[in-house]
Enzyme design. Structure first.
Site, PDB file in Angstrom:
ATOM      1  N   LYS A 220     -15.583  -5.561  -8.625  1.00 15.75           N
ATOM      2  CA  LYS A 220     -14.833  -4.432  -9.203  1.00 15.75           C
ATOM      3  C   LYS A 220     -14.350  -4.856 -10.587  1.00 15.75           C
ATOM      4  O   LYS A 220     -13.811  -5.947 -10.750  1.00 15.75           O
ATOM      5  CB  LYS A 220     -13.642  -4.094  -8.301  1.00 15.75           C
ATOM      6  CG  LYS A 220     -12.579  -3.175  -8.933  1.00 15.75           C
ATOM      7  CD  LYS A 220     -13.020  -1.742  -8.982  1.00 15.75           C
ATOM      8  CE  LYS A 220     -11.889  -0.841  -9.516  1.00 15.75           C
ATOM      9  NZ  LYS A 220     -10.709  -0.808  -8.647  1.00 15.75           N
ATOM     10  N   ASP A 350      -9.070   6.241  -3.320  1.00 10.60           N
ATOM     11  CA  ASP A 350      -7.996   5.423  -3.904  1.00 10.60           C
ATOM     12  C   ASP A 350      -6.792   5.363  -2.970  1.00 10.60           C
ATOM     13  O   ASP A 350      -5.642   5.252  -3.411  1.00 10.60           O
ATOM     14  CB  ASP A 350      -7.563   5.950  -5.277  1.00 10.60           C
ATOM     15  CG  ASP A 350      -7.218   4.837  -6.261  1.00 10.60           C
ATOM     16  OD1 ASP A 350      -7.284   3.660  -5.867  1.00 10.60           O
ATOM     17  OD2 ASP A 350      -6.879   5.142  -7.416  1.00 10.60           O
TER      18      ASP A 350
END
Length: 439
Positions: A220, A350
């Site tokens: 990420k 998220d």
């Protein structure tokens, strides 16, 4: 009995003999046999590729895999089989969320953030893993965690020690000094640096390799500034295109995909041209970015429901509020443009920005705000998400050879996707994690 007699040699010998004999009997006693198969009797069985809803089907589970799907009338139960009756429900594959933070909590008080420890993160992760799987999300991609706590969480779930979804994990997210992935709340005299901070091509290559060394399944990165970080701009690019090309080259060579946090248009374009596999958020996505994403086959992960949740319930520190307002004003319309243009979409929430367990609200946004059909919305969280993760041979649909990840809901999700917000039954890898009536 005197203490001397208790510990006499003859007494100890007789006691040892008794223990051996009892142990022998216990060892010889037959264990409770585990079922050779589990037969899941479905009311309707949803094929997430075609939208077909077949009646009278049975999913045959052996170990952690689906081994057959057959007509119930042709699949009688043997004496050693376990039968699960879901004939009142619509049965479908478990859902997938490709943007979670299971070790994160919905608390953005700076004091809470600064006092977080790996121990706390790990405990939070255990709780959120259970909540997430009971919400019907049987697979997740965890994109960012401190101290490799997501690696530990994944491993403990895989060992069967705690309940939770299948996980791909990134460990600490990579970012520039002072960027979204850095620790920016403390003044300079503390010299605090985020775990994933790396600047320049040699440093980012080292960080990719280090994350993989310590167990990361994917990488990420922070391609742009963010909302929930102090002092940076979501529209400003952070990593250069050259740095991101180096990250992607190393990650792909070592068998890992790359997810890029990217709000700003330039960051989206640079990250896409660098070869990342997904753009997370994509708030300021423009025509150039859309064209590049289509050309490269890059997925967009919209994380859209958090906007609705924040507008209704969010309580953020002042230095986050305006950024959240600005991003919220544009993100959904640009996601709609991307969908209409044919950009590939995978479900990501998220979760941690809002409470875990509300993940299925994301599909409701895709359908009732973005204009997807219910089947298309479901596909973002099944076959599309599986494709992005590189796990199309494991998850995303119910077919022989895939993991036995099964959920059941009342009603028909092709008529109302909101029923996915109240999952009644969950099985992960052949193990039942939730049954109808459980809270």
């Amino acid at each position: 009995m005197s203490i001397l007699k208790i510990f006499s040699p003859r007494y100890l010998f007789l006691l040892s003999l008794q223990i051996v004999l009892v142990g022998s009997v216990v060892a010889q006693a037959p264990a409770s046999p585990s079922p050779s198969r589990i037969l899941v009797r479905a009311g309707k069985l949803l094929d997430v590729r075609t939208g077909a809803e077949a009646s009278g089907k049975t999913i045959v589970v052996t170990g952690d895999k689906v081994t057959a799907i057959a007509d119930t009338s042709a699949t009688p139960a043997a004496a050693s089989d376990a039968v699960i009756d879901l004939t009142k429900y619509t049965v479908m594959p478990g859902l997938i969320d490709v943007h979670t933070h299971l070790t994160g909590a919905n608390n953005f008080d700076p004091f809470f953030e600064l006092t977080m420890t790996p121990g706390k993160e790990a405990i939070i992760g255990v709780e959120n893993a259970k909540v997430t799987v009971e919400a019907g999300f049987t697979t997740v991609r965890n994109v960012g965690a401190g101290g490799f706590t997501d690696v530990a969480l994944r491993d403990e779930i895989n060992e069967g020690h705690i309940p939770g979804p299948h996980m791909q994990v990134s460990g600490p997210a990579l970012g520039i000094t002072g960027g979204h992935m850095d620790e920016n709340l403390l003044p300079s005299q503390y010299h605090v640096v985020g775990e994933g901070v790396a600047d320049g091509i040699p440093a980012v290559q080292h960080m990719v390799r280090q994350n993989i060394k310590y167990g990361a399944d994917l990488i990420k990165i922070g391609a742009s500034g963010g909302v929930l970080s102090k002092g940076d701009d979501p529209q400003a690019s952070q990593y250069t295109e050259e740095e991101m090309r180096a990250i992607v080259a190393d990650a792909h060579r070592l068998g890992r995909k790359v997810a890029a946090h990217a709000h700003g248009a330039q960051a989206i374009l640079w990250a896409t041209n660098a070869g990342v596999d997904s753009i997370e958020h994509g708030s300021y996505l423009d025509d150039a970015g859309i064209a590049a994403m289509k050309a490269h086959g890059t997925y967009l992960v919209p994380t859209a429901y958090l906007i609705d949740w924040m507008q209704q319930y969010g309580k953020l520190p002042v230095f986050y509020q305006q950024k959240m307002k600005d991003v919220s004003a544009v993100e959904k319309q640009n996601a709609i443009r991307a969908i209409k243009a044919g950009v590939k979409i995978a479900l990501g929430t998220d979760a941690a920005v809002y409470p875990h367990g509300l993940n299925a609200h994301e599909i409701d946004v895709y359908v009732n705000q973005f204009g997807m059909t219910p089947l298309q919305g479901i596909q973002t969280g099944t076959i599309n998400a599986a494709d992005l993760m590189g796990w199309s041979d494991k998850v995303g649909e119910l077919t022989p050879g895939h993991w036995a990840d099964v959920i059941a809901v009342e009603g028909d999700p092709l008529k109302d996707v909101k029923v996915l917000q109240d999952v009644k039954f969950v099985m992960v890898g052949g193990k039942v994690e939730k049954v109808p009536g459980a809270k």
